[in-house]
Write a protein that holds these residues in place. Structure first.
Motif, short mmCIF file in Angstrom:
data_model
loop_
_atom_site.label_atom_id
_atom_site.label_comp_id
_atom_site.label_asym_id
_atom_site.label_seq_id
_atom_site.Cartn_x
_atom_site.Cartn_y
_atom_site.Cartn_z
N MET A 1 -7.80 3.56 -7.46
CA MET A 1 -6.10 3.17 -7.16
C MET A 1 -5.90 3.27 -5.49
SD MET A 1 -3.09 1.82 -6.97
CE MET A 1 -2.60 1.83 -9.01
N ARG A 2 -6.96 3.95 -5.38
CA ARG A 2 -6.80 4.97 -3.67
C ARG A 2 -8.04 3.94 -3.20
NH1 ARG A 2 -8.15 11.16 -4.63
NH2 ARG A 2 -6.04 12.16 -5.04
N ALA A 3 -8.85 3.02 -3.70
CA ALA A 3 -9.89 2.09 -3.92
C ALA A 3 -8.72 0.81 -3.25
CB ALA A 3 -11.07 1.93 -4.25
N LEU A 4 -7.87 0.25 -3.85
CA LEU A 4 -7.15 -0.41 -4.03
C LEU A 4 -6.66 -0.33 -2.54
CD1 LEU A 4 -5.78 -3.14 -4.92
CD2 LEU A 4 -4.25 -2.18 -6.35
N ILE A 5 -5.53 0.32 -2.47
CA ILE A 5 -4.85 0.90 -0.94
C ILE A 5 -6.10 0.68 0.03
CG2 ILE A 5 -3.33 3.11 -0.07
CD1 ILE A 5 -2.29 4.22 -2.74
N TRP A 6 -7.07 1.10 0.53
CA TRP A 6 -7.47 0.76 1.32
C TRP A 6 -8.39 -0.14 1.73
CZ3 TRP A 6 -11.37 3.34 4.71
CH2 TRP A 6 -11.34 4.62 4.59
N ALA B 1 1.08 -1.09 -0.18
CA ALA B 1 -0.17 0.20 0.16
C ALA B 1 0.87 1.46 0.15
CB ALA B 1 -0.66 -0.27 1.64
N ARG B 2 1.69 1.35 0.43
CA ARG B 2 2.46 1.92 0.82
C ARG B 2 3.74 2.58 -0.70
NH1 ARG B 2 4.26 -0.08 5.99
NH2 ARG B 2 6.24 -0.92 4.70
N ASP B 3 3.83 1.75 -1.18
CA ASP B 3 4.67 1.80 -2.26
C ASP B 3 3.38 2.04 -3.63
OD1 ASP B 3 6.89 0.88 -1.41
OD2 ASP B 3 6.40 -1.26 -1.87
N LEU B 4 2.37 2.00 -3.51
CA LEU B 4 1.45 2.41 -4.33
C LEU B 4 0.71 3.56 -4.25
CD1 LEU B 4 -1.54 -0.67 -4.43
CD2 LEU B 4 0.44 -0.31 -6.41
N HIS B 5 1.05 3.98 -2.87
CA HIS B 5 0.69 5.89 -2.99
C HIS B 5 1.80 6.44 -2.90
CE1 HIS B 5 0.32 8.94 0.29
NE2 HIS B 5 -0.24 8.98 -0.17
N LEU C 1 -0.51 9.21 -11.14
CA LEU C 1 -1.58 9.34 -11.50
C LEU C 1 -2.02 10.78 -11.37
CD1 LEU C 1 -3.91 5.92 -10.85
CD2 LEU C 1 -2.67 7.19 -13.13
N PHE C 2 -1.89 11.31 -9.85
CA PHE C 2 -1.96 12.73 -9.71
C PHE C 2 -1.19 13.36 -10.23
CE2 PHE C 2 -1.90 16.09 -6.84
CZ PHE C 2 -2.92 17.04 -6.52
N SER C 3 -0.03 13.58 -10.78
CA SER C 3 0.33 14.18 -11.42
C SER C 3 -0.12 14.36 -12.70
CB SER C 3 2.14 14.12 -11.91
OG SER C 3 2.32 14.07 -10.38
N VAL C 4 -0.68 13.45 -13.27
CA VAL C 4 -0.87 13.23 -15.23
C VAL C 4 -2.73 13.89 -14.48
CG1 VAL C 4 -2.07 11.61 -16.29
CG2 VAL C 4 0.01 11.38 -15.74
N THR C 5 -3.40 14.15 -13.64
CA THR C 5 -4.29 14.70 -13.84
C THR C 5 -3.94 15.94 -13.39
OG1 THR C 5 -5.15 12.58 -12.43
CG2 THR C 5 -6.06 15.14 -12.11
#
Length: 371
Positions: free
Chosen positions: A235-240, A187-191, A198-202
Protein backbone atom coordinates in the motif's frame (compact mmCIF):
# COMPACT_ATOMS: atom_id res chain seq x y z
CA UNK A 1 -8.41 37.83 -58.53
CA UNK A 2 -11.56 38.38 -56.46
CA UNK A 3 -12.64 34.79 -57.09
CA UNK A 4 -9.23 33.55 -55.92
CA UNK A 5 -9.51 35.62 -52.71
CA UNK A 6 -12.94 34.15 -52.01
CA UNK A 7 -11.52 30.68 -52.62
CA UNK A 8 -8.68 31.32 -50.17
CA UNK A 9 -11.07 32.65 -47.53
CA UNK A 10 -13.22 29.55 -47.93
CA UNK A 11 -10.16 27.31 -47.62
CA UNK A 12 -8.95 29.08 -44.48
CA UNK A 13 -12.44 28.76 -42.99
CA UNK A 14 -12.46 24.99 -43.65
CA UNK A 15 -9.00 24.60 -42.13
CA UNK A 16 -10.00 26.66 -39.09
CA UNK A 17 -13.03 24.42 -38.52
CA UNK A 18 -10.86 21.29 -38.75
CA UNK A 19 -8.28 22.72 -36.35
CA UNK A 20 -10.97 23.63 -33.83
CA UNK A 21 -12.61 20.20 -33.94
CA UNK A 22 -9.49 18.06 -33.41
CA UNK A 23 -8.20 17.33 -29.92
CA UNK A 24 -5.04 15.35 -30.78
CA UNK A 25 -1.94 17.03 -32.17
CA UNK A 26 -0.82 14.70 -34.96
CA UNK A 27 -4.24 14.02 -36.57
CA UNK A 28 -5.00 17.74 -36.38
CA UNK A 29 -1.83 18.81 -38.19
CA UNK A 30 -2.06 15.95 -40.69
CA UNK A 31 -5.64 16.86 -41.59
CA UNK A 32 -4.91 20.58 -41.86
CA UNK A 33 -1.84 20.00 -44.04
CA UNK A 34 -3.78 17.63 -46.31
CA UNK A 35 -6.63 20.11 -46.72
CA UNK A 36 -4.24 23.01 -47.36
CA UNK A 37 -2.38 21.15 -50.10
CA UNK A 38 -5.62 20.00 -51.72
CA UNK A 39 -6.89 23.60 -51.94
CA UNK A 40 -3.71 25.33 -53.21
CA UNK A 41 -0.96 25.06 -55.81
CA UNK A 42 1.37 23.56 -53.22
CA UNK A 43 1.71 19.81 -53.74
CA UNK A 44 3.78 18.47 -50.87
CA UNK A 45 4.51 19.55 -47.32
CA UNK A 46 5.98 18.56 -43.96
CA UNK A 47 6.05 19.94 -40.43
CA UNK A 48 8.97 20.02 -38.02
CA UNK A 49 8.65 20.62 -34.29
CA UNK A 50 11.82 22.20 -32.88
CA UNK A 51 12.49 22.12 -29.14
CA UNK A 52 14.32 24.70 -27.03
CA UNK A 53 17.63 22.93 -27.63
CA UNK A 54 17.13 23.28 -31.37
CA UNK A 55 16.52 19.59 -31.96
CA UNK A 56 13.98 19.06 -34.74
CA UNK A 57 11.44 16.27 -35.11
CA UNK A 58 9.39 15.41 -38.20
CA UNK A 59 5.77 15.41 -37.02
CA UNK A 60 3.67 14.96 -40.17
CA UNK A 61 4.16 14.97 -43.93
CA UNK A 62 1.93 14.72 -46.99
CA UNK A 63 2.48 13.74 -50.65
CA UNK A 64 6.25 13.47 -50.34
CA UNK A 65 8.16 12.30 -53.43
CA UNK A 66 9.79 8.90 -53.13
CA UNK A 67 13.27 10.37 -52.62
CA UNK A 68 12.16 12.30 -49.52
CA UNK A 69 9.98 9.47 -48.18
CA UNK A 70 12.76 6.91 -48.65
CA UNK A 71 13.82 4.95 -45.55
CA UNK A 72 11.24 6.53 -43.20
CA UNK A 73 12.02 10.06 -44.45
CA UNK A 74 15.70 9.70 -43.58
CA UNK A 75 16.78 12.75 -45.55
CA UNK A 76 14.22 14.96 -43.85
CA UNK A 77 14.97 13.56 -40.40
CA UNK A 78 18.75 13.88 -40.47
CA UNK A 79 21.25 16.66 -41.03
CA UNK A 80 20.95 20.43 -41.03
CA UNK A 81 19.43 23.01 -43.35
CA UNK A 82 18.93 26.73 -43.74
CA UNK A 83 15.35 26.90 -42.50
CA UNK A 84 15.98 25.03 -39.24
CA UNK A 85 19.16 27.03 -38.63
CA UNK A 86 17.37 30.37 -39.15
CA UNK A 87 14.52 29.22 -36.89
CA UNK A 88 16.99 28.32 -34.12
CA UNK A 89 18.65 31.73 -34.43
CA UNK A 90 15.33 33.55 -34.31
CA UNK A 91 15.89 35.03 -37.78
CA UNK A 92 12.94 33.35 -39.50
CA UNK A 93 9.94 35.64 -38.94
CA UNK A 94 7.66 35.08 -41.94
CA UNK A 95 6.99 32.85 -44.94
CA UNK A 96 10.13 32.66 -47.07
CA UNK A 97 11.30 31.04 -50.28
CA UNK A 98 14.29 28.75 -49.84
CA UNK A 99 17.26 29.40 -52.12
CA UNK A 100 18.52 25.90 -51.43
CA UNK A 101 17.71 22.98 -49.13
CA UNK A 102 20.46 20.63 -48.02
CA UNK A 103 17.94 17.90 -47.16
CA UNK A 104 16.41 17.89 -50.63
CA UNK A 105 19.85 18.14 -52.26
CA UNK A 106 21.10 15.15 -50.26
CA UNK A 107 18.07 13.09 -51.29
CA UNK A 108 18.58 14.00 -54.97
CA UNK A 109 22.34 13.38 -54.86
CA UNK A 110 21.76 9.91 -53.40
CA UNK A 111 19.96 8.95 -56.66
CA UNK A 112 18.03 6.27 -54.82
CA UNK A 113 14.50 7.26 -55.82
CA UNK A 114 12.64 9.84 -57.91
CA UNK A 115 12.49 13.33 -56.39
CA UNK A 116 9.40 14.22 -58.41
CA UNK A 117 10.74 17.58 -59.56
CA UNK A 118 10.93 18.87 -55.97
CA UNK A 119 14.13 20.93 -55.67
CA UNK A 120 13.15 23.90 -53.45
CA UNK A 121 10.58 24.66 -50.77
CA UNK A 122 9.01 27.55 -48.91
CA UNK A 123 9.04 27.71 -45.11
CA UNK A 124 7.12 29.52 -42.40
CA UNK A 125 7.43 29.39 -38.59
CA UNK A 126 4.59 27.94 -36.53
CA UNK A 127 4.03 30.14 -33.51
CA UNK A 128 1.45 31.68 -31.21
CA UNK A 129 2.42 35.08 -29.88
CA UNK A 130 6.02 34.84 -28.71
CA UNK A 131 5.89 31.05 -28.35
CA UNK A 132 7.40 29.15 -31.28
CA UNK A 133 6.80 25.49 -32.05
CA UNK A 134 8.43 24.63 -35.38
CA UNK A 135 8.21 24.96 -39.15
CA UNK A 136 5.73 24.31 -41.93
CA UNK A 137 7.50 23.58 -45.23
CA UNK A 138 5.72 23.26 -48.59
CA UNK A 139 6.89 22.64 -52.15
CA UNK A 140 5.71 22.01 -55.71
CA UNK A 141 7.43 20.25 -58.65
CA UNK A 142 9.73 22.40 -60.79
CA UNK A 143 9.07 25.46 -58.61
CA UNK A 144 12.00 27.52 -57.36
CA UNK A 145 10.02 30.37 -55.78
CA UNK A 146 6.42 31.12 -54.85
CA UNK A 147 4.55 34.39 -55.34
CA UNK A 148 3.88 36.93 -52.60
CA UNK A 149 0.20 35.94 -52.62
CA UNK A 150 1.09 32.26 -52.13
CA UNK A 151 3.46 33.12 -49.30
CA UNK A 152 0.78 35.30 -47.68
CA UNK A 153 -1.66 32.39 -47.78
CA UNK A 154 1.02 30.14 -46.31
CA UNK A 155 1.49 32.62 -43.44
CA UNK A 156 -2.26 32.68 -42.78
CA UNK A 157 -2.54 28.91 -42.42
CA UNK A 158 0.63 28.81 -40.31
CA UNK A 159 -0.94 31.36 -37.95
CA UNK A 160 -4.02 29.14 -37.63
CA UNK A 161 -1.88 26.06 -36.98
CA UNK A 162 0.20 27.88 -34.37
CA UNK A 163 -2.92 28.96 -32.46
CA UNK A 164 -4.32 25.40 -32.59
CA UNK A 165 -1.01 23.91 -31.38
CA UNK A 166 -1.02 26.32 -28.44
CA UNK A 167 -4.60 25.35 -27.60
CA UNK A 168 -3.77 21.64 -27.51
CA UNK A 169 -0.59 22.26 -25.47
CA UNK A 170 -2.60 24.20 -22.87
CA UNK A 171 -5.31 21.55 -22.85
CA UNK A 172 -2.74 18.80 -22.24
CA UNK A 173 -1.20 20.81 -19.42
CA UNK A 174 -4.61 21.25 -17.79
CA UNK A 175 -5.31 17.52 -18.15
CA UNK A 176 -1.94 16.63 -16.61
CA UNK A 177 -2.61 19.02 -13.72
CA UNK A 178 -6.04 17.50 -13.15
CA UNK A 179 -4.48 14.02 -13.21
CA UNK A 180 -1.88 15.02 -10.61
CA UNK A 181 -4.59 16.49 -8.39
CA UNK A 182 -6.65 13.29 -8.67
CA UNK A 183 -3.60 11.16 -7.87
CA UNK A 184 -2.92 13.30 -4.81
CA UNK A 185 -6.54 12.98 -3.65
CA UNK A 186 -6.51 9.20 -4.09
CA UNK A 187 -3.15 8.93 -2.31
CA UNK A 188 -4.50 10.91 0.65
CA UNK A 189 -7.63 8.74 0.81
CA UNK A 190 -5.59 5.53 0.74
CA UNK A 191 -3.23 6.83 3.40
CA UNK A 192 -6.01 8.04 5.70
CA UNK A 193 -8.22 4.97 5.37
CA UNK A 194 -6.78 1.68 4.06
CA UNK A 195 -3.20 2.37 5.14
CA UNK A 196 -4.24 3.23 8.71
CA UNK A 197 -6.55 0.22 8.85
CA UNK A 198 -3.74 -2.15 7.83
CA UNK A 199 -1.46 -0.59 10.41
CA UNK A 200 -4.09 -1.19 13.09
CA UNK A 201 -4.46 -4.83 12.04
CA UNK A 202 -0.67 -5.27 12.26
CA UNK A 203 -0.62 -3.91 15.82
CA UNK A 204 -3.59 -6.08 16.81
CA UNK A 205 -1.97 -9.22 15.39
CA UNK A 206 1.27 -8.41 17.19
CA UNK A 207 -0.61 -8.01 20.47
CA UNK A 208 -2.53 -11.23 19.84
CA UNK A 209 0.66 -13.22 19.31
CA UNK A 210 2.05 -11.94 22.61
CA UNK A 211 -1.12 -12.63 24.61
CA UNK A 212 -2.00 -16.01 23.12
CA UNK A 213 -0.95 -19.08 25.10
CA UNK A 214 -1.47 -21.83 22.55
CA UNK A 215 1.34 -22.26 20.00
CA UNK A 216 -1.08 -22.70 17.09
CA UNK A 217 -2.85 -19.44 17.96
CA UNK A 218 0.45 -17.58 18.32
CA UNK A 219 1.55 -18.82 14.89
CA UNK A 220 -1.78 -17.75 13.39
CA UNK A 221 -1.41 -14.24 14.77
CA UNK A 222 2.19 -14.06 13.55
CA UNK A 223 1.10 -15.12 10.06
CA UNK A 224 -1.63 -12.46 10.11
CA UNK A 225 0.95 -9.90 11.22
CA UNK A 226 3.36 -10.96 8.44
CA UNK A 227 0.69 -10.86 5.72
CA UNK A 228 -0.66 -7.51 6.93
CA UNK A 229 2.86 -6.05 7.01
CA UNK A 230 3.35 -7.20 3.40
CA UNK A 231 0.03 -5.59 2.44
CA UNK A 232 1.09 -2.40 4.25
CA UNK A 233 4.33 -2.28 2.29
CA UNK A 234 2.41 -2.80 -0.96
CA UNK A 235 0.00 0.00 0.00
CA UNK A 236 2.82 2.40 0.81
CA UNK A 237 4.41 1.58 -2.56
CA UNK A 238 1.10 2.30 -4.28
CA UNK A 239 0.80 5.64 -2.46
CA UNK A 240 4.34 6.49 -3.56
CA UNK A 241 3.44 5.70 -7.15
CA UNK A 242 0.42 7.96 -6.96
CA UNK A 243 2.21 10.81 -5.18
CA UNK A 244 5.99 10.35 -5.34
CA UNK A 245 7.94 11.88 -2.46
CA UNK A 246 11.46 13.08 -3.10
CA UNK A 247 11.06 14.18 -6.73
CA UNK A 248 10.94 17.78 -5.58
CA UNK A 249 14.61 17.35 -4.61
CA UNK A 250 15.54 15.54 -7.81
CA UNK A 251 15.19 12.26 -9.68
CA UNK A 252 18.00 10.46 -7.85
CA UNK A 253 16.66 11.30 -4.39
CA UNK A 254 13.18 10.21 -5.42
CA UNK A 255 14.40 6.81 -6.65
CA UNK A 256 16.63 6.32 -3.58
CA UNK A 257 13.72 7.19 -1.29
CA UNK A 258 11.44 4.69 -3.02
CA UNK A 259 14.08 1.94 -2.76
CA UNK A 260 14.52 2.67 0.94
CA UNK A 261 10.76 2.50 1.48
CA UNK A 262 10.78 -0.98 -0.15
CA UNK A 263 13.60 -2.08 2.15
CA UNK A 264 16.19 -2.23 -0.65
CA UNK A 265 19.78 -1.04 -0.55
CA UNK A 266 20.42 0.95 -3.72
CA UNK A 267 23.85 2.07 -4.91
CA UNK A 268 23.63 4.99 -7.35
CA UNK A 269 26.21 6.01 -9.98
CA UNK A 270 25.64 9.24 -11.98
CA UNK A 271 27.56 10.45 -15.03
CA UNK A 272 26.72 13.92 -16.34
CA UNK A 273 24.51 16.71 -15.01
CA UNK A 274 20.83 15.90 -14.52
CA UNK A 275 18.59 18.76 -15.61
CA UNK A 276 15.53 17.15 -17.17
CA UNK A 277 12.05 18.33 -18.18
CA UNK A 278 9.51 17.32 -15.51
CA UNK A 279 7.69 15.02 -17.96
CA UNK A 280 10.88 13.02 -18.69
CA UNK A 281 11.84 12.99 -15.01
CA UNK A 282 8.51 11.52 -13.98
CA UNK A 283 8.60 8.92 -16.78
CA UNK A 284 12.05 7.75 -15.62
CA UNK A 285 10.89 7.71 -12.01
CA UNK A 286 7.80 5.62 -12.82
CA UNK A 287 9.83 3.09 -14.81
CA UNK A 288 12.48 2.90 -12.06
CA UNK A 289 9.69 2.33 -9.51
CA UNK A 290 8.41 -0.66 -11.45
CA UNK A 291 11.94 -1.99 -11.82
CA UNK A 292 12.56 -1.72 -8.07
CA UNK A 293 9.21 -3.41 -7.40
CA UNK A 294 10.38 -6.33 -9.54
CA UNK A 295 13.67 -6.54 -7.62
CA UNK A 296 11.82 -6.70 -4.31
CA UNK A 297 9.18 -9.20 -5.45
CA UNK A 298 11.06 -11.50 -7.79
CA UNK A 299 14.86 -11.13 -7.62
CA UNK A 300 15.29 -12.66 -4.16
CA UNK A 301 17.88 -10.05 -3.14
CA UNK A 302 17.80 -6.83 -1.11
CA UNK A 303 20.44 -4.91 -3.08
CA UNK A 304 20.46 -3.25 -6.50
CA UNK A 305 22.65 -0.81 -8.40
CA UNK A 306 21.51 2.16 -10.48
CA UNK A 307 23.57 3.76 -13.26
CA UNK A 308 22.45 7.11 -14.72
CA UNK A 309 24.24 8.58 -17.74
CA UNK A 310 23.25 11.96 -19.17
CA UNK A 311 24.26 13.01 -22.71
CA UNK A 312 23.31 16.20 -24.57
CA UNK A 313 20.39 14.38 -26.23
CA UNK A 314 19.58 11.24 -24.24
CA UNK A 315 19.16 9.92 -20.74
CA UNK A 316 20.31 6.35 -20.05
CA UNK A 317 19.24 4.60 -16.85
CA UNK A 318 20.39 1.08 -15.97
CA UNK A 319 18.99 -0.83 -12.98
CA UNK A 320 21.00 -3.94 -12.13
CA UNK A 321 20.52 -6.71 -9.57
CA UNK A 322 22.36 -9.95 -8.84
CA UNK A 323 19.16 -11.89 -8.18
CA UNK A 324 17.68 -15.09 -9.54
CA UNK A 325 16.98 -13.64 -12.99
CA UNK A 326 14.43 -14.95 -15.47
CA UNK A 327 14.16 -16.36 -18.96
CA UNK A 328 11.61 -15.17 -21.48
CA UNK A 329 10.69 -16.45 -24.91
CA UNK A 330 11.25 -13.58 -27.35
CA UNK A 331 8.61 -15.01 -29.69
CA UNK A 332 5.75 -14.48 -27.23
CA UNK A 333 4.13 -11.33 -25.92
CA UNK A 334 5.64 -9.81 -22.78
CA UNK A 335 4.09 -11.88 -19.96
CA UNK A 336 4.51 -9.38 -17.13
CA UNK A 337 2.16 -6.42 -16.80
CA UNK A 338 4.99 -4.55 -15.08
CA UNK A 339 7.43 -5.12 -17.95
CA UNK A 340 4.80 -4.12 -20.51
CA UNK A 341 3.97 -1.01 -18.50
CA UNK A 342 7.63 0.06 -18.50
CA UNK A 343 7.87 -0.49 -22.24
CA UNK A 344 4.68 1.49 -22.90
CA UNK A 345 5.81 4.43 -20.73
CA UNK A 346 9.17 4.63 -22.50
CA UNK A 347 7.66 4.41 -25.99
CA UNK A 348 5.15 7.14 -25.13
CA UNK A 349 8.11 9.42 -24.38
CA UNK A 350 9.91 8.45 -27.60
CA UNK A 351 12.36 6.15 -25.83
CA UNK A 352 12.95 2.46 -25.25
CA UNK A 353 13.19 -0.14 -22.49
CA UNK A 354 15.17 -3.37 -22.78
CA UNK A 355 16.28 -5.97 -20.29
CA UNK A 356 18.99 -8.59 -20.09
CA UNK A 357 18.41 -11.47 -17.68
CA UNK A 358 19.69 -14.96 -17.11
CA UNK A 359 18.69 -17.58 -14.57
CA UNK A 360 20.78 -17.21 -11.38
CA UNK A 361 22.81 -14.39 -12.97
CA UNK A 362 20.62 -11.39 -12.26
CA UNK A 363 18.82 -8.82 -14.39
CA UNK A 364 19.72 -5.53 -16.07
CA UNK A 365 16.98 -3.07 -17.00
CA UNK A 366 18.07 -0.53 -19.64
CA UNK A 367 16.03 2.64 -20.20
CA UNK A 368 16.87 5.26 -22.84
CA UNK A 369 14.83 8.44 -23.25
CA UNK A 370 15.51 11.45 -25.49
CA UNK A 371 14.95 14.90 -24.01
Amino acid sequence: MQSNEHSNIGLLKEIAELLNEETEMTPMLQGALRKFLAGTQFETGWIFFINKKGKHQLIVHENLPNALEHDSCRYLQKGGCWCVSKFRNGELKKATNMIECQRIESAIDAKIEDHGGITHHATVPLQSGQERFGLLNVASPHTVAFTDDELALLESVAFQMGSAIKRIVLTKQEQEMALVQERNRLARDLHDSVNQLLFSVTLTARGGSVMAEQTEVKETFREIQHLTQEALTEMRALIWQLRPKGLETGLVEGIKGYAEMLGLTLKVNVTGVINLPSRIEETLFRIAQEGLNNVRKHAGVQEAELFITVTPTDMLLVLKDEGCGFQMDTNVRIPSIGLQSMKDRAQAAGGSVDWVSEIEKGTELLIRLPY
